[in-house]
Design a protein around this motif. Structure first.
Motif, PDB file in Angstrom:
ATOM      1  N   PRO A  12       0.830  -1.212   0.000  1.00 55.34           N
ATOM      2  CA  PRO A  12       0.000   0.000   0.000  1.00 55.34           C
ATOM      3  C   PRO A  12       0.864   1.261   0.000  1.00 55.34           C
ATOM      4  O   PRO A  12       1.878   1.326   0.673  1.00 55.34           O
ATOM      5  N   TRP A  13       0.469   2.217  -0.781  1.00 56.38           N
ATOM      6  CA  TRP A  13       1.190   3.493  -0.906  1.00 56.38           C
ATOM      7  C   TRP A  13       0.303   4.580  -0.286  1.00 56.38           C
ATOM      8  O   TRP A  13      -0.054   5.542  -0.930  1.00 56.38           O
ATOM      9  N   GLN A  14      -0.064   4.422   1.000  1.00 61.49           N
ATOM     10  CA  GLN A  14      -1.040   5.304   1.645  1.00 61.49           C
ATOM     11  C   GLN A  14      -0.583   6.767   1.765  1.00 61.49           C
ATOM     12  O   GLN A  14      -1.404   7.646   1.889  1.00 61.49           O
ATOM     13  N   TRP A  15       0.710   6.998   1.784  1.00 68.45           N
ATOM     14  CA  TRP A  15       1.205   8.360   1.993  1.00 68.45           C
ATOM     15  C   TRP A  15       1.102   9.220   0.733  1.00 68.45           C
ATOM     16  O   TRP A  15       1.386  10.405   0.750  1.00 68.45           O
ATOM     17  N   VAL A  16       0.699   8.620  -0.379  1.00 70.88           N
ATOM     18  CA  VAL A  16       0.673   9.334  -1.654  1.00 70.88           C
ATOM     19  C   VAL A  16      -0.647  10.077  -1.827  1.00 70.88           C
ATOM     20  O   VAL A  16      -1.715   9.520  -1.616  1.00 70.88           O
TER      21      VAL A  16
END
Length: 196
Positions: free
Chosen positions: A130-134
């Protein structure tokens, strides 16, 4: 005092591969830059350049060579014959194109109105990171969807390349790289047509 031969600009293209991977971690939209690595080799090959991109300008191949040779991270062993075989190379190309097509289809679905934007990078087509900070809210969802899918492909192929670099010769990836297989196939077709 011996003068060292000046390196040409293209011998530093491994920086481009490193910067691309680094930027994609912080902003997935930089993944779009990777399209250059898809389009340029094909253009060069179509206009008679053969595999010059692979042999001279591919930053990824240079990176593997640098890591394997200068930093001695490669075992420098010959690759197994099956990895060099035509059936494996073309089979891997077909699989790679299927995954690329799947990515394009997912992008189309999001473009067509599906609300199912997958903000994940998939490594080796299996493990989801998961790339949640994007933050991709400032672009159309399909643009973000394509970026996640394309970065997944670029990261996966880099991991495969590093793995074979560690196990075998530094540029082992280049033997079965889908782009290299495509440009080789196009070159062979062009050569046959010239003979006819």
């Amino acid at each position: 005092m011996v003068n060292k031969k000046m390196k040409s600009w293209y011998e530093y293209l491994y920086f481009v591969s490193l910067i691309y991977l680094f930027l994609g971690i912080f902003n997935i939209l930089f993944a779009w830059i990777g399209i250059i690595c898809f389009i340029v080799p094909l253009i060069i090959t179509f206009f008679g350049g053969g595999k010059i991109y692979c042999n001279k300008y591919c930053g990824r191949g240079q990176l593997f060579y640098l890591l394997g040779t200068k930093y001695k991270l490669s075992r420098n062993k010959p690759m197994p014959n099956f990895l060099k075989s035509k059936w494996f190379r073309y089979g891997f190309l077909a699989f790679f194109m299927f995954m690329f097509g799947n990515m394009i289809f997912s992008t189309y679905l999001v473009f067509a109105g599906t609300k199912n934007l997958k903000e994940v990078v998939t490594i080796l087509w299996t493990w989801k990171m998961p790339w949640q900070w994007v933050n991709t809210s400032f672009v159309s969802p399909w643009i973000a969807q394509f970026a996640f899918g394309f970065y997944s492909i670029m990261l996966t192929s880099t991991i495969l390349g590093v793995s074979t670099m560690l196990l075998y010769k530094p540029r082992s990836w280049c033997v079965y790289c889908p782009m290299g297989t495509m440009t080789q196939g196009i070159s062979k077709l062009k050569y046959k047509n010239k003979i006819k």
